[in-house]
Motif scaffolding. Sequence first.
Motif, PDB file in Angstrom:
ATOM      1  N   GLY A 188      23.919  18.632  23.665  1.00 33.39           N
ATOM      2  CA  GLY A 188      24.364  19.509  24.730  1.00 33.39           C
ATOM      3  C   GLY A 188      25.864  19.738  24.739  1.00 33.39           C
ATOM      4  O   GLY A 188      26.635  18.983  24.135  1.00 33.39           O
ATOM      5  N   LYS A 202      20.453  22.228  23.383  1.00 36.82           N
ATOM      6  CA  LYS A 202      21.003  20.862  23.322  1.00 36.82           C
ATOM      7  C   LYS A 202      21.876  20.655  22.089  1.00 36.82           C
ATOM      8  O   LYS A 202      21.797  19.634  21.396  1.00 36.82           O
ATOM      9  N   ALA A 226      23.420  24.997  25.705  1.00 35.36           N
ATOM     10  CA  ALA A 226      22.797  24.001  26.582  1.00 35.36           C
ATOM     11  C   ALA A 226      21.284  23.934  26.388  1.00 35.36           C
ATOM     12  O   ALA A 226      20.707  22.844  26.261  1.00 35.36           O
ATOM     13  N   ASP A 253      21.969  19.578  31.241  1.00 40.81           N
ATOM     14  CA  ASP A 253      22.369  19.020  29.941  1.00 40.81           C
ATOM     15  C   ASP A 253      23.801  19.352  29.555  1.00 40.81           C
ATOM     16  O   ASP A 253      24.147  19.388  28.366  1.00 40.81           O
TER      17      ASP A 253
END
Length: 394
Positions: free
Chosen positions: A140, A81, A78, A115
Amino acid sequence: ELAGKDSRVVGITPAMASGCGMTILASAMPERFFDVGIEEEHAVTFSAGLAAAGMRPFCNIYSSFSQRAYDQIIHDVAMQKLPVTLCFDRAGLVGEDGATHQGAFDLAAYRSIPDVTISAPANELELKNLMYTSLQHEAGPFIIRYPRGLGEGVDWKNATPTIYNIGEAEELLKGSEIAVICIGPAVNRALEAAGFNGRVGVFNFRFLKPLDEQCLQNICKQYRQIITVEDGCIKGGLFGAVTEYYASKGVNVRIDGLGVPDEFIFHARQSQQRAMCGIDTAGIFEKKYGYFECRCILPKGTGLWSAFWIWDGAMSNVDGSGVDGAEIDVFESPFYSAEKGSNSVSSAIHYDGYGADHKSTTVHRTLVTANNPYVDFNTYAVEWNADVYIFYIN
């Protein structure tokens, strides 16, 4: 199928190849399949590394075991991303797999991570569509969580995949009074429970995050009551997301939540566990009308076990016999009563918990025997099946 169309697609699993169905990919494309052993943390970090190098990994983990990789999902996927598709098998109630395997916490656990996209298909075709959709997502982690067991019988193999608009809900049934907001396979049970009287609307929120706020705005303008249904813990999941949104907007609307309560759910069949949590068809039906309790503990003793179908309008009984002429001495329950010696209980009164009494228009009767799967004669506990209400008659 995806791997055959896109050379970047690879499959990763932490020792759950057969349980997750990854053996099919392993057999067809062994060079695109990686079993890293019982190392969920490494499976996620390895997937992140592959994604950073331009691959499109599908990391397949049991939902409950994904909890071991919570740190890696945050920091390695996360925060970077990276486009990793996380397929959480055994999400929700897992039946005989036992308490340690309950996938009840994923919706609440991962919703707080920035995200992250969180989705749950209502059936096997939606699962296929979400897998295709995740391949179009470039930034993400994309979580797809789905249950243990059989699908809904939808033809997914021959269907042309649909790419969903991420974060968009779908109105499946339009109503006038009560909106049932569902995620995942609970959608199917909600449609069964809704009926076709025009009062109940059903919405498929296949994305928990991002949440379709525009749809929520429209719902609170059109409906006086909202019920959320999810096969995950109520605290922090769909119910949490919906109530947080309305609270932040200052919306005054009644919201009731159905899902896994704040307790550990232990070993039982999936159907029994859903009934315990009130997320089977009967539980949703009862919540829709505000019933106090959806199960009864029946007393030991001699007597007749009977099931009554109660519905607005005429309805065929299970065994084809109506209640007229039935020799019922006493008919009592927390919700219904009839006078001793009555040959008809079609005027039975129902108290719905909101201070109002309603008369049912039709009551049908059928004998429940020891062979009926909805009665456990060892404990005298009862599961309510759809619109069948089972009571003890003295």
